[in-house]
Write an enzyme that holds these catalytic residues in place. Structure first.
Site, PDB file in Angstrom:
ATOM      1  N   ARG A  13       0.790  -1.226   0.000  1.00 57.90           N
ATOM      2  CA  ARG A  13       0.000   0.000   0.000  1.00 57.90           C
ATOM      3  C   ARG A  13       0.829   1.288   0.000  1.00 57.90           C
ATOM      4  O   ARG A  13       0.378   2.303  -0.508  1.00 57.90           O
ATOM      5  CB  ARG A  13      -0.908   0.037   1.238  1.00 57.90           C
ATOM      6  CG  ARG A  13      -1.942  -1.062   1.293  1.00 57.90           C
ATOM      7  CD  ARG A  13      -2.722  -1.019   2.600  1.00 57.90           C
ATOM      8  NE  ARG A  13      -3.617   0.140   2.666  1.00 57.90           N
ATOM      9  CZ  ARG A  13      -4.876   0.142   2.272  1.00 57.90           C
ATOM     10  NH1 ARG A  13      -5.410  -0.956   1.758  1.00 57.90           N
ATOM     11  NH2 ARG A  13      -5.631   1.220   2.392  1.00 57.90           N
ATOM     12  N   TYR A  14       2.006   1.279   0.599  1.00 59.57           N
ATOM     13  CA  TYR A  14       2.648   2.544   0.914  1.00 59.57           C
ATOM     14  C   TYR A  14       3.960   2.836   0.194  1.00 59.57           C
ATOM     15  O   TYR A  14       4.146   3.922  -0.340  1.00 59.57           O
ATOM     16  CB  TYR A  14       2.862   2.642   2.435  1.00 59.57           C
ATOM     17  CG  TYR A  14       1.607   2.427   3.240  1.00 59.57           C
ATOM     18  CD1 TYR A  14       0.405   3.052   2.891  1.00 59.57           C
ATOM     19  CD2 TYR A  14       1.579   1.569   4.337  1.00 59.57           C
ATOM     20  CE1 TYR A  14      -0.758   2.841   3.618  1.00 59.57           C
ATOM     21  CE2 TYR A  14       0.422   1.354   5.076  1.00 59.57           C
ATOM     22  CZ  TYR A  14      -0.736   1.999   4.713  1.00 59.57           C
ATOM     23  OH  TYR A  14      -1.888   1.789   5.422  1.00 59.57           O
ATOM     24  N   HIS A  79      22.739 -22.079   6.470  1.00 56.77           N
ATOM     25  CA  HIS A  79      23.586 -20.886   6.508  1.00 56.77           C
ATOM     26  C   HIS A  79      23.443 -20.156   5.175  1.00 56.77           C
ATOM     27  O   HIS A  79      23.837 -20.678   4.129  1.00 56.77           O
ATOM     28  CB  HIS A  79      25.049 -21.285   6.747  1.00 56.77           C
ATOM     29  CG  HIS A  79      25.923 -20.143   7.187  1.00 56.77           C
ATOM     30  ND1 HIS A  79      26.304 -19.129   6.341  1.00 56.77           N
ATOM     31  CD2 HIS A  79      26.491 -19.872   8.397  1.00 56.77           C
ATOM     32  CE1 HIS A  79      27.078 -18.278   7.005  1.00 56.77           C
ATOM     33  NE2 HIS A  79      27.208 -18.691   8.256  1.00 56.77           N
ATOM     34  N   ASP A  80      22.862 -18.948   5.222  1.00 56.37           N
ATOM     35  CA  ASP A  80      22.554 -18.265   3.965  1.00 56.37           C
ATOM     36  C   ASP A  80      23.799 -17.874   3.174  1.00 56.37           C
ATOM     37  O   ASP A  80      23.850 -18.051   1.947  1.00 56.37           O
ATOM     38  CB  ASP A  80      21.672 -17.033   4.220  1.00 56.37           C
ATOM     39  CG  ASP A  80      22.268 -16.047   5.217  1.00 56.37           C
ATOM     40  OD1 ASP A  80      23.297 -16.362   5.851  1.00 56.37           O
ATOM     41  OD2 ASP A  80      21.685 -14.942   5.372  1.00 56.37           O
ATOM     42  N   HIS A 152      -1.398  27.923  21.357  1.00 55.81           N
ATOM     43  CA  HIS A 152      -2.265  27.063  22.170  1.00 55.81           C
ATOM     44  C   HIS A 152      -3.590  26.770  21.445  1.00 55.81           C
ATOM     45  O   HIS A 152      -4.573  26.412  22.086  1.00 55.81           O
ATOM     46  CB  HIS A 152      -2.562  27.693  23.537  1.00 55.81           C
ATOM     47  CG  HIS A 152      -1.355  28.290  24.195  1.00 55.81           C
ATOM     48  ND1 HIS A 152      -0.471  27.547  24.928  1.00 55.81           N
ATOM     49  CD2 HIS A 152      -0.886  29.561  24.201  1.00 55.81           C
ATOM     50  CE1 HIS A 152       0.490  28.332  25.371  1.00 55.81           C
ATOM     51  NE2 HIS A 152       0.278  29.548  24.947  1.00 55.81           N
ATOM     52  N   SER A 282     -16.740   9.110   3.792  1.00 60.39           N
ATOM     53  CA  SER A 282     -17.330   8.321   4.870  1.00 60.39           C
ATOM     54  C   SER A 282     -18.366   7.379   4.280  1.00 60.39           C
ATOM     55  O   SER A 282     -19.104   7.747   3.362  1.00 60.39           O
ATOM     56  CB  SER A 282     -17.997   9.241   5.903  1.00 60.39           C
ATOM     57  OG  SER A 282     -18.819   8.507   6.786  1.00 60.39           O
TER      58      SER A 282
END
Length: 477
Positions: A13-14, A79-80, A152, A282
């Site tokens: 997706r990203y 062992h890779d 604020h 929505s």
């Protein structure tokens, strides 16, 4: 794609295909082969009995990896690295005996990690520059648009939309400075052996210290790096990963702050992120225009900021020259941090490129609060007309409180100007008071600050990196 197995949203997706390839198995294993070639070439150039024919055989099979052979071999040896040494040897029978000569697994593993992180940082850098360029364009376009500023999240003195954009811009610029520093500091591990002492090379080169000193610089040059770390255990210091992921976390923090402001502005209906014609806000409320992209930026950014703790804890808990409790964590935390930040920057580019500004809404909100902010100017004009400063200050305070009550308790419009016009102490008509309500009079040096920042800081930065600009992000979901 199977619907019966977990698939990472970061890849589906990203993150972009470009970033996904940088962290792909194919990229990793081809880099291993490039490193084995660089090691063999270096050892040959320094006098070991390695032939040009062996080097050419290695180069001929640098790209066509026999994955099936490596996969079957790993089932046997667990062992890779040794599985891929074996598979390379199957394709290169003449060079089989000199592949990985004198090296340990971290020679390919850690050096590849450094190469991949370096390439990934370069892609992040490119996208970050394009976010900066888009924000600079937006700041220039909106540099003179007055808007209500908040402290604020309470109405404060006015600023301009462009000046607010420079606050986002400056944080991304600071991230770029951090990225450039860390990227410029990255070095290779080199080839230092099991505990970092190069003992195997002391044996291979019959104790020739001067020759051994040449190995790391030669490998670094062949792989496009300036140097190798001067000392190490078996691995490069995991402190390096903390520095890299902290850069990503810094970008994520800047993106999160930016996305929060956009979400708040969209609530105020002053600025909106892009909203496509067929997009649904929505499932229940058809009229909604949710800031989906900005929310996704915030969501992914939180992930990256928390992800940066992984390398820090891993680095802190390493034992002596190495332990293996870093491996599984690194396989997750580093790639996923990069994949997430890649998606974040694509979203940032998309959002900034399509920001919609609503000047009438901005003006309406600003004008509703401006009479309070203009009181000092009004008081000074009244003093010039012969009024008493202390008396006028008290009257303005009382009238401001009354106007505030009218707004909050009665739901009326701000009528402070009307109240002042009725008070003979000010000796000013309503028309005269309204003439003071030009928002541009109250934004201070906002426009000039934008112009100076773009000219003196961002302009030269973009000019120096103009070959990196011009990216357009594609958001698929």
């Amino acid at each position: 794609m199977s619907n019966e197995r977990y698939v990472s949203p970061l890849s589906e997706r990203y993150a972009s295909r470009q970033m996904q390839y940088i962290f792909s198995p194919d990229k990793k294993f081809k880099t291993w082969r490039r490193l084995w070639i660089a090691l063999a070439e270096t050892e040959k150039e320094l006098g070991l009995n390695i032939t040009e024919e062996q080097i050419e055989e290695l180069k001929a099979h640098a790209e066509d990896i026999n994955y099936d052979v490596a996969k079957e071999r790993e089932k046997v040896v667990r062992h890779d690295v040794m599985s891929h040494v074996y598979a390379y040897g199957v394709q290169c029978p003449k060079a089989k005996g000199i592949i990985h000569l004198g090296a340990t697994s971290c020679y390919v593993g850690d050096n590849t990690d450094m190469i991949i992180m370096s390439e990934a940082l370069k892609l992040v850098r490119k996208k970050l520059l394009n976010v900066i360029a888009e924000l600079a364009k937006f700041a220039e376009e909106q540099k003179a648009q007055p808007t209500l500023a908040f402290t604020h999240f309470q109405p404060a003195q006015p600023t301009t939309v462009g000046k607010r954009a420079t606050l986002w811009l400056q944080e991304f610029e600071m991230d770029l400075e951090d990225l450039d520093y860390v990227l410029g500091s990255l070095k290779l591990l080199g080839s230092k052996g099991t505990t970092g002492t190069q003992a195997s090379f002391l044996e291979l080169f019959d104790g020739d210290q001067e020759t051994i000193d040449k190995i790391d610089p030669m490998i670094a040059e062949k792989m496009g790096f300036k140097a190798c770390y001067p000392v190490s255990g078996q691995t490069y210091s995991r402190k390096v990963d903390t520095r890299v992921l902290n850069v990503l976390a810094g970008i994520a923090a800047s993106a999160h702050k930016f996305s929060n402001d956009i979400r708040l502005l969209q609530h105020l209906k002053e600025i909106e992120e892009p909203f496509e014609k067929t997009q649904i806000g929505s499932s229940a409320m058809a009229y909604k225009r949710n800031p989906m992209r900005s929310e996704r930026i915030a969501s992914l950014s939180r992930y990256v900021m928390i992800d940066a703790l992984n390398p820090a804890i891993t680095s802190a808990t390493q034992w002596f020259e190495r332990t293996l409790d870093d491996s599984a964590n690194k396989r997750l935390s580093v790639p996923e941090g990069f994949l997430a930040i890649d998606g974040i920057l694509d979203l940032c580019m998309n959002v900034v490129d399509g920001l919609v500004v609503y000047p009438k809404v901005i003006e309406k909100r600003l004008m509703a609060e401006l009479p309070f902010m203009a009181t000092e100017n009004i008081m000074m004009d009244a003093v010039k007309a012969g009024g008493d400063r202390q008396e006028l200050h008290e009257k303005i305070r009382e009238l401001s409180m009354e106007a505030g009550r009218n707004v909050k308790e009665k739901g009326e419009d701000n009528n402070l100007l009307e109240l002042i016009a009725k008070d003979p102490a000010f000796n000013m008509t309503l028309e005269e008071l309204k003439e003071t309500m030009d928002p541009s009079k109250y934004v201070g040096r906002a426009q000039e600050q934008v112009e100076a920042y773009l000219k003196n800081v961002i302009g030269p930065l973009l000019k120096a990196n103009e070959e990196e600009l011009g990216l357009k992000a594609e958001i698929t979901i």
